[in-house]
Design an enzyme around this catalytic site. Sequence first.
Site, PDB file in Angstrom:
ATOM      1  N   THR A  69       2.226   2.598  -5.372  1.00 26.82           N
ATOM      2  CA  THR A  69       2.201   4.062  -5.510  1.00 26.82           C
ATOM      3  C   THR A  69       2.625   4.666  -4.175  1.00 26.82           C
ATOM      4  OG1 THR A  69       0.398   3.906  -7.101  1.00 26.82           O
ATOM      5  CG2 THR A  69       0.814   6.066  -6.121  1.00 26.82           C
ATOM      6  N   LYS A 107      -4.377   8.744   0.115  1.00 27.84           N
ATOM      7  CA  LYS A 107      -2.917   8.607   0.258  1.00 27.84           C
ATOM      8  C   LYS A 107      -2.186   9.300  -0.908  1.00 27.84           C
ATOM      9  CE  LYS A 107      -1.565   4.937  -1.664  1.00 27.84           C
ATOM     10  NZ  LYS A 107      -0.816   4.405  -2.717  1.00 27.84           N
ATOM     11  N   LYS A 151       2.819   9.166 -12.000  1.00 26.13           N
ATOM     12  CA  LYS A 151       1.665   8.434 -11.465  1.00 26.13           C
ATOM     13  C   LYS A 151       0.839   9.335 -10.528  1.00 26.13           C
ATOM     14  CE  LYS A 151      -0.969   5.444  -9.393  1.00 26.13           C
ATOM     15  NZ  LYS A 151      -2.004   4.579  -9.808  1.00 26.13           N
ATOM     16  N   PRO A 175       0.768  -1.259   0.000  1.00 21.41           N
ATOM     17  CA  PRO A 175       0.000   0.000   0.000  1.00 21.41           C
ATOM     18  C   PRO A 175       0.796   1.306   0.000  1.00 21.41           C
ATOM     19  CG  PRO A 175      -0.977  -1.590   1.531  1.00 21.41           C
ATOM     20  CD  PRO A 175       0.344  -2.165   1.086  1.00 21.41           C
TER      21      PRO A 175
HETATM   22  N1  LIG Z   1      -6.424  -0.934  -6.552  1.00 24.80           N
HETATM   23  C1  LIG Z   1      -6.130  -0.195  -7.600  1.00 24.80           C
HETATM   24  O1  LIG Z   1      -6.976   0.039  -8.492  1.00 24.80           O
HETATM   25  C2  LIG Z   1      -4.748   0.372  -7.794  1.00 24.80           C
HETATM   26  C3  LIG Z   1      -4.433   0.881  -9.060  1.00 24.80           C
HETATM   27  C4  LIG Z   1      -3.165   1.390  -9.262  1.00 24.80           C
HETATM   28  C5  LIG Z   1      -2.255   1.433  -8.221  1.00 24.80           C
HETATM   29  N2  LIG Z   1      -2.606   0.964  -6.986  1.00 24.80           N
HETATM   30  C6  LIG Z   1      -1.599   1.017  -5.923  1.00 24.80           C
HETATM   31  O2  LIG Z   1      -1.097  -0.296  -5.737  1.00 24.80           O
HETATM   32  C7  LIG Z   1      -0.743  -0.497  -4.356  1.00 24.80           C
HETATM   33  C8  LIG Z   1      -1.492  -1.708  -3.822  1.00 24.80           C
HETATM   34  O3  LIG Z   1      -2.876  -1.460  -3.985  1.00 24.80           O
HETATM   35  P1  LIG Z   1      -3.980  -2.602  -3.748  1.00 24.80           P
HETATM   36  O4  LIG Z   1      -5.271  -1.962  -4.115  1.00 24.80           O
HETATM   37  O5  LIG Z   1      -3.548  -3.871  -4.377  1.00 24.80           O
HETATM   38  O6  LIG Z   1      -3.870  -2.708  -2.149  1.00 24.80           O
HETATM   39  P2  LIG Z   1      -4.322  -3.920  -1.188  1.00 24.80           P
HETATM   40  O7  LIG Z   1      -4.414  -3.310   0.160  1.00 24.80           O
HETATM   41  O8  LIG Z   1      -5.504  -4.612  -1.763  1.00 24.80           O
HETATM   42  O9  LIG Z   1      -3.087  -4.943  -1.232  1.00 24.80           O
HETATM   43  C9  LIG Z   1      -1.854  -4.723  -0.589  1.00 24.80           C
HETATM   44  C10 LIG Z   1      -1.293  -6.070  -0.165  1.00 24.80           C
HETATM   45  O10 LIG Z   1       0.028  -5.870   0.387  1.00 24.80           O
HETATM   46  C11 LIG Z   1       0.169  -6.773   1.472  1.00 24.80           C
HETATM   47  N3  LIG Z   1       1.282  -6.301   2.312  1.00 24.80           N
HETATM   48  C12 LIG Z   1       1.335  -5.182   3.075  1.00 24.80           C
HETATM   49  N4  LIG Z   1       2.542  -5.096   3.677  1.00 24.80           N
HETATM   50  C13 LIG Z   1       3.260  -6.169   3.266  1.00 24.80           C
HETATM   51  C14 LIG Z   1       4.566  -6.638   3.549  1.00 24.80           C
HETATM   52  N5  LIG Z   1       5.398  -5.965   4.372  1.00 24.80           N
HETATM   53  N6  LIG Z   1       4.974  -7.780   2.974  1.00 24.80           N
HETATM   54  C15 LIG Z   1       4.150  -8.479   2.158  1.00 24.80           C
HETATM   55  N7  LIG Z   1       2.889  -8.087   1.855  1.00 24.80           N
HETATM   56  C16 LIG Z   1       2.452  -6.939   2.409  1.00 24.80           C
HETATM   57  C17 LIG Z   1      -1.194  -6.773   2.130  1.00 24.80           C
HETATM   58  O11 LIG Z   1      -1.385  -7.911   2.970  1.00 24.80           O
HETATM   59  C18 LIG Z   1      -2.116  -6.774   0.909  1.00 24.80           C
HETATM   60  O12 LIG Z   1      -2.427  -8.092   0.485  1.00 24.80           O
HETATM   61  C19 LIG Z   1      -1.071   0.814  -3.633  1.00 24.80           C
HETATM   62  O13 LIG Z   1       0.086   1.601  -3.557  1.00 24.80           O
HETATM   63  C20 LIG Z   1      -2.105   1.445  -4.560  1.00 24.80           C
HETATM   64  O14 LIG Z   1      -2.160   2.858  -4.432  1.00 24.80           O
HETATM   65  C21 LIG Z   1      -3.833   0.401  -6.765  1.00 24.80           C
END
Ligand SMILES: NC(=O)c1ccc[n+]([C@@H]2O[C@H](COP(=O)([O-])OP(=O)(O)OC[C@H]3O[C@@H](n4cnc5c(N)ncnc54)[C@H](O)[C@@H]3O)[C@@H](O)[C@H]2O)c1
Length: 288
Positions: free
Chosen positions: A93, A236, A168, A66
Amino acid sequence: MKIGFIGLGLMGEAMSRNLVAKSGHTVQVFDVDRAKVDHLVAHGAEAAGSVREVGAACDVVFSMVPKSEHVEAVYADLLTVARAGQVLVDISTIAPDVSAALAARVAATGAVMLDAPVVKSRPAAIAGTLGFYVGGDAGAFAQVRPLLECMGSKIIHLGANGTGLVMKLCHNVLVAEIQNGVNEILTVAQHFGIPLDSFAEAVSYGGATNFYLTSKLDTLRREDFTPAFSAENMHKDIGYFRQMTGPAGLKLPGVEAAAAVYAHAMATGLGGQDFSVTRKAVEDMSRG
Ligand SMILES: NC(=O)c1ccc[n+]([C@@H]2O[C@H](COP(=O)([O-])OP(=O)(O)OC[C@H]3O[C@@H](n4cnc5c(N)ncnc54)[C@H](O)[C@@H]3O)[C@@H](O)[C@H]2O)c1
């Protein structure tokens, strides 16, 4: 070659599955949530018990977690096993300066780090049609490009470390500003008796047509805000953008308006829902 993938959430789950299906390489995965690792193993990945295990075993390591602090925690472990010839690609991000500082520490080990945040959301992650904005060494970028192509269809190299993230954040804050305009003017149209579908149809013929309204129309219609991209994540990103632009002394009233809407969404407990839930926050704020 062995590929590592750390962080199997909304995006990482779908992206790592595409790597398993298309890359032709073994994909080793880790998440702090063991159930998410087991789920990927059922789809052909290999399980790892820790970040360090992934770093020790893999030639290329993707991370999709995250926030800046999560990437820093992951890299604290990856740095203990990083080595020449290895490419570490953070696709989360996060703040550009945090990423660039990590890249310098990675470079000291002989490995290379790239920032390669993604645009578009879970449906594109499933379809393998994400966009990647890449910052960092051009040679390492060329090396990992075939892997990025397993997950995305538009891949742009912006420049030095951190520039992928700068782009981004610019992209996402532009989305937040477009969204703010849609939310606010939809509130006005509905106040004066124009229903959502008529509003959307009318806008689609004019100069105000936009991807946000088109792609979220069904979500808004059903008021089903199951997250594809959470309000918390956009909150965020606006925060990182303001941290980036504040010291430059830039006055950005549209960004401040979007920030106020997301602050309201977070304060009223909407953070875990899809970012289109700000429709409710704007409606709420319009009543004073
Ligand atoms: N969801 C979207 O549409 C989207 C689109 C583009 C970018 N993003 C970016 O991508 C990133 C992830 O987003 P998401 O929606 O998949 O979030 P999410 O919260 O669904 O997934 C994050 C994952 O990371 C894991 N995690 C956290 N700390 C960890 C660690 N130390 N070691 C291993 N695993 C760990 C969590 O358990 C979780 O499964 C963010 O930065 C977000 O801004 C998301």
